[in-house]
Design an enzyme around this catalytic site. Structure first.
Site, PDB file in Angstrom:
ATOM      1  CG  ASP A  13     -10.529  -9.678   6.753  1.00 35.33           C
ATOM      2  OD1 ASP A  13      -9.540  -8.975   6.516  1.00 35.33           O
ATOM      3  OD2 ASP A  13     -10.487 -10.706   7.453  1.00 35.33           O
ATOM      4  CE  LYS A  16     -11.460  -2.504   8.976  1.00 29.17           C
ATOM      5  NZ  LYS A  16     -11.729  -3.920   8.772  1.00 29.17           N
ATOM      6  CB  ALA A  39      -4.934  -3.696   9.668  1.00 23.22           C
ATOM      7  N   GLY A  40      -4.979  -5.220   6.762  1.00 26.18           N
ATOM      8  CA  GLY A  40      -4.706  -5.025   5.332  1.00 26.18           C
ATOM      9  C   GLY A  40      -5.926  -4.446   4.653  1.00 26.18           C
ATOM     10  CG  HIS A  41      -7.548  -1.176   5.422  1.00 20.42           C
ATOM     11  ND1 HIS A  41      -7.592  -0.040   6.165  1.00 20.42           N
ATOM     12  CD2 HIS A  41      -7.938  -2.178   6.235  1.00 20.42           C
ATOM     13  CE1 HIS A  41      -7.983  -0.341   7.392  1.00 20.42           C
ATOM     14  NE2 HIS A  41      -8.197  -1.631   7.458  1.00 20.42           N
ATOM     15  CD  GLN A 225      -6.566  -5.229  13.430  1.00 21.29           C
ATOM     16  OE1 GLN A 225      -6.655  -4.250  14.124  1.00 21.29           O
ATOM     17  NE2 GLN A 225      -5.424  -5.590  12.868  1.00 21.29           N
ATOM     18  CB  THR A 301      -2.409  -9.605   6.114  1.00 19.11           C
ATOM     19  OG1 THR A 301      -3.085  -8.353   6.124  1.00 19.11           O
ATOM     20  CG2 THR A 301      -1.068  -9.450   6.786  1.00 19.11           C
ATOM     21  N   GLY A 303      -3.187 -14.419   2.991  1.00 20.76           N
ATOM     22  CA  GLY A 303      -3.622 -15.324   1.922  1.00 20.76           C
ATOM     23  C   GLY A 303      -4.423 -16.508   2.461  1.00 20.76           C
ATOM     24  NE  ARG A 304      -4.101 -16.638   8.533  1.00 20.00           N
ATOM     25  CZ  ARG A 304      -4.017 -16.318   9.812  1.00 20.00           C
ATOM     26  NH1 ARG A 304      -3.956 -17.249  10.719  1.00 20.00           N
ATOM     27  NH2 ARG A 304      -3.994 -15.060  10.195  1.00 20.00           N
ATOM     28  CE  LYS A 332     -15.864  -9.056  -0.781  1.00 21.02           C
ATOM     29  NZ  LYS A 332     -14.816  -9.953  -0.381  1.00 21.02           N
TER      30      LYS A 332
HETATM   31  P1  GDP Z   1     -10.763  -4.468   5.118  1.00 21.38           P
HETATM   32  O1  GDP Z   1      -9.724  -5.231   5.856  1.00 21.38           O
HETATM   33  O2  GDP Z   1     -12.020  -4.321   5.906  1.00 21.38           O
HETATM   34  O3  GDP Z   1     -10.289  -3.169   4.572  1.00 21.38           O
HETATM   35  O4  GDP Z   1     -11.171  -5.370   3.890  1.00 21.38           O
HETATM   36  P2  GDP Z   1     -10.370  -5.414   2.546  1.00 21.38           P
HETATM   37  O5  GDP Z   1      -9.850  -4.105   2.177  1.00 21.38           O
HETATM   38  O6  GDP Z   1      -9.406  -6.555   2.621  1.00 21.38           O
HETATM   39  O7  GDP Z   1     -11.543  -5.711   1.538  1.00 21.38           O
HETATM   40  C1  GDP Z   1     -11.848  -6.970   1.189  1.00 21.38           C
HETATM   41  C2  GDP Z   1     -11.908  -7.168  -0.291  1.00 21.38           C
HETATM   42  O8  GDP Z   1     -13.223  -6.945  -0.691  1.00 21.38           O
HETATM   43  C3  GDP Z   1     -11.060  -6.262  -1.175  1.00 21.38           C
HETATM   44  O9  GDP Z   1     -10.468  -7.065  -2.178  1.00 21.38           O
HETATM   45  C4  GDP Z   1     -12.045  -5.297  -1.783  1.00 21.38           C
HETATM   46  O10 GDP Z   1     -11.681  -4.836  -3.057  1.00 21.38           O
HETATM   47  C5  GDP Z   1     -13.255  -6.165  -1.868  1.00 21.38           C
HETATM   48  N1  GDP Z   1     -14.531  -5.452  -1.844  1.00 21.38           N
HETATM   49  C6  GDP Z   1     -14.879  -4.348  -1.122  1.00 21.38           C
HETATM   50  N2  GDP Z   1     -16.175  -4.046  -1.330  1.00 21.38           N
HETATM   51  C7  GDP Z   1     -16.644  -4.981  -2.202  1.00 21.38           C
HETATM   52  C8  GDP Z   1     -17.925  -5.220  -2.766  1.00 21.38           C
HETATM   53  O11 GDP Z   1     -18.893  -4.526  -2.521  1.00 21.38           O
HETATM   54  N3  GDP Z   1     -18.035  -6.297  -3.590  1.00 21.38           N
HETATM   55  C9  GDP Z   1     -17.003  -7.111  -3.875  1.00 21.38           C
HETATM   56  N4  GDP Z   1     -17.214  -8.151  -4.684  1.00 21.38           N
HETATM   57  N5  GDP Z   1     -15.781  -6.915  -3.353  1.00 21.38           N
HETATM   58  C10 GDP Z   1     -15.607  -5.861  -2.521  1.00 21.38           C
END
Ligand code: GDP
Length: 432
Positions: A13, A16, A39-41, A225, A301, A303-304, A332
Site C-alpha cells: 500500500d 505503487k 494486491a490492489g493498485h 505488496q 481490496t 476496505g479494512r 503521500k
Molecule cells: P499500492 O497498493 O502500493 O499500489 O497502493 P495504492 O495504489 O492502494 O495507493 C494508495 C492510495 O494512495 C491510492 O488511493 C492512491 O491514489 C493514493 N496516493 C498515491 N500517492 C499519493 C500521494 O502522494 N498523496 C496522497 N494523498 N495520496 C496518494
C-alpha cells in the site's frame, strides 16, 4: 536495454499504482511478477479512479504492452471481471495484454480452504484463495492457465478436488459451504467461460519478454505488496505467499537477474500495515486516528482500516539492501502537512542491545522498540508544488535525512493522488 523493477519498501500500500503509472509512460512493457488479486493498485486519471488487482497498471497508459507473468496466481473468474471492466471503460486490451500459460490458477475451492484452515483470521489475509493456490503450486498439485484452456483436463481436475475437499471438511467436522457436486458443476461452467475470454491473450510470456529484451525494449516489472510481506524476507509468518522483492521479478517472469539494473523502491512518507504482525513504529489512539484519516488509510481490496505509524528507516535501509534499490519514490508526503513534530525511527532497541537492521522474523521484531529522531514539520500544503526548490525547507530536510539513514537517494516525491502531483528530486549535487 536494462530492466527496471518497482518494489514496495514497506508492508504494501505504498502507492505503487501511481508510481507504476508514471514510469509506464516511458516503457514498452509492464509485467506483474507475483501475487494475485489480493494486491490492489489505485490510479487516478483525472477524476476517474481505477483500482487494478491483477492487470498491470501500465495498461492505463497508451504505449506499453502488459504481461501477467507465471509468478502470479490467477483467479480466472476474477480476471474475466477485471478484463470486462477495463474494456467497458474504454481500455483496449487486444494486442496489449499477455497472460502467462504457466501461471497457476486460484480456483473457487482455494477460497474455501483459506477459511477452513483459518489463514484468514490467523494471518489477516484477504480471503481470496491466494495462499492455498500457492500451497498447491509448491505441493505440485496446482492447475495452470494452460490446463484451464483444456476443458477435459479442467473437468477432471475439479472432480478430483471433490474427494479432497470432502476429506478436508470431514476431518474438520464441518460441511462445505455448498453441496460439492453442485459446486463443481458451477465452477466447471464458470471456468470454461472465463477460459474462452482469456484464451486469445494466453501465451509463452517468457519467450515474449526475452524477445523484447533482445530488441532493446524497455521493461518495467511491477511488484505487488511490499518487501516485508515477502515469503522469505518478510516478517514471517505474517507475510504473503509469494516473492515480493526485486529478485522475484527474475523468477516470476523468467528474466535473467543480470538484466535487472534499475530498482525503484516505493516508500510512503510514514508507515502502514494491514493485517496481523509486529509493527515497531505503530501509533495508537488519537494520533493514529488522525494520521489514518488524513492519509485515507483504508484497504483498496478489503476496505479494512490500516494500522499506521511513523516512518521506519531501519526497515527502509533493509529494503534498500535486499532489493538493491537505486532510487526511492516517496509517496503521500502531502499527508504529513500540519503535523508539528515528525518522528522517524533510525535504530531499534532490542533485548540484545541496539540494532541497525530488523530481525527476520515476527517474534523477534515484536521485541524491538524504535529509537526515534524528531524532525520539524511544516504547515504548507504541498499538493500544488511541482519543483524541489519550492518545497518548504522542513520537507527538504526530511528527505535528506531519509537518504542519509536509508543509504539511497530519493528521486521523486508524490504530493497527491493525481498523475501530475509529483516533485522530481534532483541529484544531491544539483539541488542548489
Ligand atoms: P499500492 O497498493 O502500493 O499500489 O497502493 P495504492 O495504489 O492502494 O495507493 C494508495 C492510495 O494512495 C491510492 O488511493 C492512491 O491514489 C493514493 N496516493 C498515491 N500517492 C499519493 C500521494 O502522494 N498523496 C496522497 N494523498 N495520496 C496518494
Amino acid at each position: 536495454m536494462p530492466v527496471t523493477v518497482l518494489v514496495g519498501c514497506q508492508w504494501g500500500d505504498e502507492g505503487k499504482g501511481k508510481a507504476v503509472d508514471l514510469l509506464s509512460e516511458r516503457m514498452d512493457w509492464v509485467a506483474r511478477y507475483g501475487g494475485g488479486h489480493n494486491a490492489g493498485h489505485t490510479v487516478f486519471l483525472g477524476r476517474e479512479k481505477f483500482v487494478l488487482h491483477l492487470i498491470p497498471c501500465g495498461i492505463l497508459q497508451k504505449r506499453p504492452r502488459c504481461v501477467i507473468g507465471h509468478g502470479t496466481v490467477i483467479d480466472p473468474l476474477y480476471l474475466q471481471q477485471e478484463m470486462n471492466l477495463l474494456t467497458q471503460r474504454g481500455v483496449n486490451l487486444n494486442g496489449r495484454l499477455y497472460i502467462s500459460d504457466c501461471a497457476h490458477l486460484v480456483l473457487p475451492y482455494h477460497r474455501w480452504l483459506e477459511t477452513l484452515e483459518g489463514q484468514d483470521t490467523r494471518i489477516g489475509t484477504t480471503r481470496r484463495g491466494i495462499g492455498p493456490a500457492y500451497q498447491d503450486k509448491a505441493g505440485r498439485c496446482g492447475l495452470r492457465v494452460r490446463d484451464l484452456l483444456d476443458a477435459g483436463a479442467l473437468r477432471v481436475h475439479l472432480e478430483d478436488q471433490a474427494a479432497r475437499l470432502e476429506g478436508r471438511y470431514r476431518a474438520a467436522g464441518q460441511d462445505p459451504p455448498e453441496p460439492l457436486g453442485l459446486a463443481i458443476e458451477g465452477w466447471t461452467r464458470a471456468c470454461a467461460e472465463a477460459a474462452e475470454v482469456m484464451r486469445p491473450f494466453v501465451t509463452d510470456t517468457v519467450d515474449l519478454l526475452h524477445r523484447a529484451l533482445q530488441a532493446g525494449q524497455r521493461i518495467l516489472c511491477e511488484g505487488a505488496q511490499g518487501t516485508f510481506l515477502d515469503l522469505d524476507l518478510g516478517t514471517y509468518p505474517y507475510v504473503t505467499s509469494s516473492s515480493t522483492i526485486a529478485a522475484g521479478a527474475a523468477t516470476g517472469l523468467g528474466l535473467p537477474p543480470s538484466a535487472l539494473r534499475t530498482v525503484v523502491g516505493v516508500c510512503k512518507a510514514y508507515t502502514t500495515r494491514v493485517g496481523e504482525g509486529p509493527f515497531p513504529t505503530e501509533l495508537a489512539g488519537e494520533e493514529a486516528e488522525s494520521l489514518r484519516a488524513r492519509g485515507g488509510e483504508y484497504g483498496a481490496t478489503t476496505g479494512r482500516p490500516r494500522r499506521v505509524g511513523w516512518l521506519d528507516l531501519v526497515q527502509l535501509r533493509q529494503a534498500v539492501r535486499i532489493n538493491g534499490i537505486t532510487g526511492i519514490f516517496l509517496t503521500k508526503m502531502d499527508v504529513l502537512t500540519g503535523i508539528a513534530k515528525i518522528r522517524v525511527a533510525t535504530a531499534y532497541v532490542t533485548p540484545d542491545g541496539a540494532a541497525d537492521r530488523p530481525p527476520p522474523d515476527a517474534p523477534r521484531l515484536a521485541l524491538c522498540r524504535p529509537e526515534y529522531e524528531d524532525l520539524p514539520g511544516w504547515e504548507e500544503s504541498l499538493r500544488s508544488t511541482r519543483r524541489w526548490i519550492d518545497l518548504p525547507e522542513a520537507v527538504q530536510a526530511y528527505v535528506r535525512r531519509i537518504e542519509e539513514v536509508a543509504g539511497c537517494r530519493v528521486q521523486a516525491i508524490s504530493v497527491g493522488s493525481p498523475r501530475t502531483a509529483v516533485v522530481p528530486v534532483p541529484a544531491p549535487d544539483r539541488r542548489g
